[in-house]
Enzyme design. Structure first.
Site, PDB file in Angstrom:
ATOM      1  N   GLY A 222       0.781  -1.285   0.178  1.00  0.00           N
ATOM      2  CA  GLY A 222       0.084   0.108   0.041  1.00  0.00           C
ATOM      3  C   GLY A 222       1.006   1.331   0.138  1.00  0.00           C
ATOM      4  O   GLY A 222       0.377   2.381  -0.596  1.00  0.00           O
ATOM      5  N   LYS A 230       1.149   8.126   0.772  1.00  0.00           N
ATOM      6  CA  LYS A 230       2.330   8.887   0.931  1.00  0.00           C
ATOM      7  C   LYS A 230       2.840   9.477  -0.405  1.00  0.00           C
ATOM      8  O   LYS A 230       3.680  10.354  -0.539  1.00  0.00           O
ATOM      9  CB  LYS A 230       3.253   8.059   1.489  1.00  0.00           C
ATOM     10  CG  LYS A 230       2.933   7.527   2.871  1.00  0.00           C
ATOM     11  CD  LYS A 230       2.794   8.719   3.716  1.00  0.00           C
ATOM     12  CE  LYS A 230       2.319   8.698   5.094  1.00  0.00           C
ATOM     13  NZ  LYS A 230       1.986   7.535   5.657  1.00  0.00           N
ATOM     14  N   SER A 271       6.986   6.466  13.012  1.00  0.00           N
ATOM     15  CA  SER A 271       6.580   5.135  12.871  1.00  0.00           C
ATOM     16  C   SER A 271       6.718   4.305  14.209  1.00  0.00           C
ATOM     17  O   SER A 271       7.791   4.206  14.828  1.00  0.00           O
ATOM     18  CB  SER A 271       7.069   4.108  12.059  1.00  0.00           C
ATOM     19  OG  SER A 271       6.345   4.105  10.678  1.00  0.00           O
ATOM     20  N   CYS A 273       5.549   4.988  17.292  1.00  0.00           N
ATOM     21  CA  CYS A 273       5.641   5.633  18.341  1.00  0.00           C
ATOM     22  C   CYS A 273       4.333   5.924  19.000  1.00  0.00           C
ATOM     23  O   CYS A 273       4.472   6.924  19.789  1.00  0.00           O
ATOM     24  CB  CYS A 273       6.373   6.812  18.030  1.00  0.00           C
ATOM     25  SG  CYS A 273       8.126   6.791  17.922  1.00  0.00           S
ATOM     26  N   GLY A 274       3.156   5.386  18.617  1.00  0.00           N
ATOM     27  CA  GLY A 274       1.853   5.620  19.258  1.00  0.00           C
ATOM     28  C   GLY A 274       1.297   6.652  18.484  1.00  0.00           C
ATOM     29  O   GLY A 274       0.324   7.293  19.244  1.00  0.00           O
ATOM     30  N   THR A 276      -1.134   6.235  15.877  1.00  0.00           N
ATOM     31  CA  THR A 276      -2.607   5.622  15.792  1.00  0.00           C
ATOM     32  C   THR A 276      -3.321   5.715  17.336  1.00  0.00           C
ATOM     33  O   THR A 276      -4.395   6.028  17.493  1.00  0.00           O
ATOM     34  CB  THR A 276      -2.609   4.482  14.912  1.00  0.00           C
ATOM     35  OG1 THR A 276      -2.166   4.576  13.930  1.00  0.00           O
ATOM     36  CG2 THR A 276      -4.169   4.037  14.767  1.00  0.00           C
ATOM     37  N   SER A 277      -2.502   5.085  18.170  1.00  0.00           N
ATOM     38  CA  SER A 277      -3.049   4.971  19.166  1.00  0.00           C
ATOM     39  C   SER A 277      -3.298   6.373  20.118  1.00  0.00           C
ATOM     40  O   SER A 277      -4.346   6.705  21.003  1.00  0.00           O
ATOM     41  CB  SER A 277      -2.297   4.046  20.340  1.00  0.00           C
ATOM     42  OG  SER A 277      -0.959   4.645  20.574  1.00  0.00           O
ATOM     43  N   ASP A 290      -3.422   9.805  10.155  1.00  0.00           N
ATOM     44  CA  ASP A 290      -2.035   9.837   9.381  1.00  0.00           C
ATOM     45  C   ASP A 290      -1.677  11.278   8.743  1.00  0.00           C
ATOM     46  O   ASP A 290      -0.531  11.415   8.561  1.00  0.00           O
ATOM     47  CB  ASP A 290      -2.183   8.658   8.197  1.00  0.00           C
ATOM     48  CG  ASP A 290      -0.603   8.328   7.786  1.00  0.00           C
ATOM     49  OD1 ASP A 290       0.070   8.378   8.632  1.00  0.00           O
ATOM     50  OD2 ASP A 290      -0.672   7.906   6.717  1.00  0.00           O
ATOM     51  N   ARG A 419      10.203   8.111  20.154  1.00  0.00           N
ATOM     52  CA  ARG A 419      10.797   7.186  21.032  1.00  0.00           C
ATOM     53  C   ARG A 419      12.009   7.567  21.818  1.00  0.00           C
ATOM     54  O   ARG A 419      12.911   7.747  20.989  1.00  0.00           O
ATOM     55  CB  ARG A 419      10.920   5.946  20.326  1.00  0.00           C
ATOM     56  CG  ARG A 419      10.816   4.732  21.235  1.00  0.00           C
ATOM     57  CD  ARG A 419      10.952   3.489  20.245  1.00  0.00           C
ATOM     58  NE  ARG A 419       9.602   2.860  20.023  1.00  0.00           N
ATOM     59  CZ  ARG A 419       8.967   2.130  20.805  1.00  0.00           C
ATOM     60  NH1 ARG A 419       9.289   1.553  21.849  1.00  0.00           N
ATOM     61  NH2 ARG A 419       7.719   2.065  20.344  1.00  0.00           N
TER      62      ARG A 419
HETATM   63  C1  SPV Z   1       3.723   5.143   7.360  1.00  0.00           C
HETATM   64  O1  SPV Z   1       4.641   4.273   7.270  1.00  0.00           O
HETATM   65  O2  SPV Z   1       3.649   6.178   8.076  1.00  0.00           O
HETATM   66  C2  SPV Z   1       2.313   4.663   6.996  1.00  0.00           C
HETATM   67  C3  SPV Z   1       2.157   3.297   5.962  1.00  0.00           C
HETATM   68  O3  SPV Z   1       1.333   5.311   7.476  1.00  0.00           O
HETATM   69  S1  SPV Z   1       2.738   3.765   4.644  1.00  0.00           S
HETATM   70  O4  SPV Z   1       1.298   3.852   3.734  1.00  0.00           O
HETATM   71  O5  SPV Z   1       3.326   2.784   4.230  1.00  0.00           O
HETATM   72  O6  SPV Z   1       3.226   4.981   4.367  1.00  0.00           O
HETATM   73 MN    MN Z   2       1.940   7.305   8.023  1.00  0.00          MN
END
Ligand code: SPV
Ligand code: MN
Length: 624
Positions: A222, A230, A271, A273-274, A276-277, A290, A419
Site C-alpha cells: 500500500g 504517501k 512509525s 511511536c503511538g 494511531t493510538s 495519518d 521514542r
Molecule cells: C507510514 O509508514 O507512515 C504509514 C504506512 O502510514 S505507509 O502507507 O506505508 O506510508
Molecule cells: Mn504514516
C-alpha cells in the site's frame, strides 16, 4: 475526432466512455489515453462514486485472487509479496528536471532517464488485464482543502483500499470542469506470480513534481501503490510550499475538556511511536490518524483529515489497549487485512493480538509453520511486523462528528513525539510557535526498536516525522512551517510528548494509558485553564494539575516521586540532543535558516545557565 478521444472510444465500452467524457477535462482524458497506449490494457473500467462501482471493485479483488474472502461479513485478506512488505525508500525517487536541486537528502533521478525507465517497466504491463480508472478527493469534498485525484491501476486491491481510505471524487471532477489542477497516479503491479508482483527488482516509485504525477510499478504494498497516501503527500508538500499552507504527516484528534469543550490537536510521531493510538485515545474523538492539511481561515488555523479511513499497523492491536479497533476487526464491517496469518478456517491472527497464535497457517510467506525460516535463514514470524488493517473511520464508534466538515476544525495544539528513553519529559509546551517548530518538530528523533532492521536504540532524526515524504529542501520546509502562522493572533500551541522515558534499569516510567493525561493537560493549556512551570526547555505541568487529571480520568493516585522522576529536566541529555541535531543541520542540510541555529544557541544558553546555577538534573520542584 482528436487522437485522445479516438483511443478512448476504441478501448472503452459506450457506458464507460460516457462516464469518462461526462467529465469534461482534457488533461484527465489525455492521461487516461496515454496510459491505455502505454500499458496496452485490454479494457478500461471507469469508476464513479456509486456503491455499485465500489462493489464491483470489491468483487474483482476477490475474483482475481488479490483478496481472500474471510468468514466475517466485509472482511478480506490481502498478501503482498515476501519482499514487498514496506515502502521502498531506495527506489522512490523524484524526477529531477535539469537545473533544479532538492538537496542531498532527497532521493532523485534525472527526469528524462527516470521517465524513460519507469515507462519502459509500465510498457504493456496491462496487456490482457483491465485498467481501473478511479476518482478520489484528498480532504473533504467541496472544500478549500479538496484536491481532486485520478488513479489508474490494474490492481483491484489498490482500488479497494483507496475506496476505503479516500472520499469519492468523481462528482468533484465534474465540478472542476476543465481545470488542470489535480493529482495523477498510475500504478501497475507488473507481472504476477501467485497473485503477487514478481519483478521486485524492477519496483519503482517515481514522482514528477512539475506534473503532479506519480508512477508506481512492480509492487503491491500500500505505501508504494496507494497513490493518495504517501505519494500524494509528497506532491502536496510541494504544492503547499508554493501556496502557503501545510501538508503534514499528522493525526487529528478531538480532545474533550471540561464541560462539552472539544479542542483539536494534530500530532506527528515517527512509525511505531503511538501515533494511531494517540488518535484513538479513550473518551476522545478521532478525525484522522495519518495525514493532515492546514490552512489559514478567518484568522485561524484550520485542519482536515486528508483521508477517511485508516491503514494501520495491526501488530499489538488487542482488546485491552485498542478496544475500538479490535472490535471493528472482529465484527462485520469493511476491513482489508494484509500480511496477517490465516488459519485453516480463514480467521486472521497477528502478533500481539492478545490471544495465542496458531502454529501453522497461511501468511505472506505462503504455507507457514512455527519456526519457518526464509532462504537467508531469518525466522518468519506468524504475521509481518508491518501487517496492516484498512478500514473506514465511519465504522469506528469514536469518530468525530466534524470529520467531513469542509471548513476543517480549528487546530488548538500541535504535538510532536518520538521514542526517547532519556531526554524529553512526558509533556512540555514550547515557549512559542517558532521554538516549537525548531526545538520540537524540527528536532524530532526516534530510537529504533527491535521491530526495525539494524541495531536497537539508535536515535534517528526525523523532522516532523515527515522526513520520508519531503519533496522540497529541508530548510525551505522548516521556513514554511515558521512562516505559516504569520498574521495569526493566536497560533496553535506546540507540545512535545514522550511516552517512552525509562529509568536506569530500563523500565518504562509510564503506563501506555498515561498518554491521555498529557493530551488532556495540553487541552487545558490551550484554553488557559492551568498555569505551567518554566524550565530551560519549555513549560511543564504542575504536580497538582496532573494529580487531578490522573485521578479523574484514570483513577490513579499520581505520586510526587513519579512526577519528579518523569519531569526532572535532564540537562546533559538535552545538551547532547541539541548537539546531535545541530550537527545534522550544519553538515547535512545546505539551506538551514539562520533562525534555527540562533534558536539552538538560545536553548543551549538556557540549559547551561541552569546547570551552572543549579545542577545537571533539576527536579520540577526546584525550578526557579
Ligand atoms: C507510514 O509508514 O507512515 C504509514 C504506512 O502510514 S505507509 O502507507 O506505508 O506510508
Ligand atoms: Mn504514516
Amino acid at each position: 475526432m482528436c487522437k485522445v478521444k479516438e483511443i478512448l472510444k476504441e478501448k472503452l465500452t459506450e457506458e464507460h466512455y460516457k462516464r469518462l467524457t461526462a467529465l469534461d477535462n482534457p488533461r484527465m482524458h489525455e492521461f487516461v489515453a496515454d496510459a491505455i497506449e502505454l500499458t496496452g490494457a485490454a479494457s478500461v473500467y471507469v469508476c464513479t462514486d456509486s456503491e455499485a462501482d465500489r462493489d464491483y471493485i470489491r468483487r474483482q479483488a476477490v475474483k482475481l485472487g488479490e483478496e481472500i474472502q474471510l468468514n466475517i461479513k466485509g472482511h478480506t485478506c490481502h498478501f503482498d509479496g515476501y519482499n514487498d512488505q514496506a515502502r521502498d525508500k531506495a527506489r522512490t525517487k523524484y524526477l529531477l528536471p535539469a537545473g533544479s536541486d532538492l538537496g542531498a537528502s532527497l532521493n532523485s533521478i534525472e527526469k528524462h532517464s527516470g521517465v524513460e525507465e519507469v515507462r519502459s517497466f509500465l510498457k504493456d504491463s496491462m496487456v490482457g488485464r483491465e485498467m481501473l480508472v478511479l476518482f478520489f478527493c484528498l480532504g473533504p469534498i467541496d472544500s478549500d482543502f479538496s484536491i481532486p485525484c485520478v488513479q489508474i491501476t490494474d490492481s483491484p486491491y489498490v482500488a479497494h483500499s483507496e475506496s476505503i481510505l479516500y472520499r469519492g471524487g468523481y462528482e468533484q471532477f465534474r465540478k472542476i470542469g476543465s481545470s488542470p489542477d489535480f493529482f495523477r497516479f498510475i500504478h501497475s503491479e507488473g507481472e504476477m506470480e501467485n497473485n503477487v508482483s514478481k519483478n521486485i527488482d524492477k519496483r519503482r516509485v517515481y514522482i514528477d513534481l512539475e506534473e503532479d504525477l506519480v508512477y508506481s510499478v512492480n509492487t503491491q504494498y500500500g505505501g508504494n501503490t496507494i497513490g493518495l497516501k504517501k505519494l500524494a503527500l509528497r506532491l502536496a508538500i510541494n504544492k503547499a510550499s508554493q501556496d502557503g499552507w501545510l501538508a503534514e504527516h499528522m493525526f487529528v484528534l478531538g480532545a474533550h475538556g471540561p464541560g462539552r469543550r472539544v479542542t483539536y490537536f494534530a500530532g506527528a510521531f515517527p512509525s511505531a511511536c503511538g501515533k494511531t493510538s494517540t488518535s484513538m485515545l479513550p473518551g476522545q474523538t478521532i478525525i484522522g490518524d495519518d495525514i493532515a492539511y492546514f490552512k489559514k481561515k478567518n484568522g485561524m488555523i484550520k485542519c482536515v483529515n486528508v483521508e477517511k479511513g485508516i491503514f494501520g499497523i495491526i501488530q499489538d492491536v488487542n482488546p485491552t489497549d485498542d478496544a475500538i479497533i479490535y472490535n471493528a476487526l472482529t465484527n462485520p464491517c469493511e476491513v482489508i487485512f494484509s500480511n496477517v496469518l490465516l488459519d485453516d478456517e480463514q480467521k486472521p491472527h497477528w502478533l500481539g493480538m492478545g490471544s495465542k497464535l496458531p502454529t501453522e497457517g497461511t501468511n505472506h510467506s505462503g504455507q507457514w509453520h512455527e519456526g519457518k525460516t526464509d532462504d537467508k535463514g531469518n525466522k518468519i514470524t506468524a504475521s509481518h511486523k508491518n501487517a496492516r488493517y484498512c478500514l473506514n473511520i465511519a465504522d469506528l464508534s469514536n469518530r468525530d462528528p466534524l470529520i467531513d466538515d469542509p471548513e476543517g476544525v480549528p487546530a488548538g495544539g500541535i504535538v510532536y513525539g518520538g521514542r526517547d528513553s532519556d531526554t524529553w519529559v512526558p509533556v512540555e509546551e514550547a515557549f512559542s510557535w517558532e521554538e516549537g517548530i525548531i526545538l520540537k518538530g524540527a528536532s524530532l528523533e526516534s530510537e529504533t526498536t527491535a521491530a526495525t532492521l539494524g541495531q536497537e536504540g539508535v536515535r534517528t532524526f526525523n523532522l516532523m516525522s515527515n522526513l520520508d515524504f519531503l519533496s522540497i529542501p529541508l530548510g525551505r520546509y522548516i521556513q514554511n512551517n515558521l512562516d505559516f502562522v504569520n498574521g495569526i493572533e493566536k497560533p496553535p500551541l506546540i507540545f512535545s510528548v514522550n511516552y517512552f522515558l525509562k529509568n536506569k534499569d530500563g523500565k518504562y516510567l509510564n503506563d501506555m494509558a498515561d498518554k491521555l493525561i498529557w493530551i488532556l493537560w495540553a487541552e487545558l493549556r490551550v484554553n488557559g485553564d492551568v498555569d505551567a512551570l518554566v524550565t530551560p526547555t519549555g513549560l511543564i505541568p504542575k504536580y497538582e494539575d496532573l494529580a487531578e487529571l490522573f485521578k479523574k480520568h484514570l483513577n490513579k493516585n499520581y505520586m510526587k516521586e513519579q512526577y519528579i522522576e518523569q519531569f526532572t529536566i535532564r540537562i546533559p541529555q538535552n545538551l547532547a540532543k541539541l548537539e546531535r541535531v545541530e550537527k545534522i543541520y550544519t553538515e547535512k542540510v545546505s539551506d538551514t535558516p539562520q533562525i534555527v541555529f540562533d534558536t539552538f544557541d538560545e536553548a543551549r544558553g538556557r540549559l547551561q545557565e541552569a546547570r551552572d546555577k543549579q545542577s545537571d538534573y533539576i527536579s520540577p520542584f526546584d525550578l526557579e
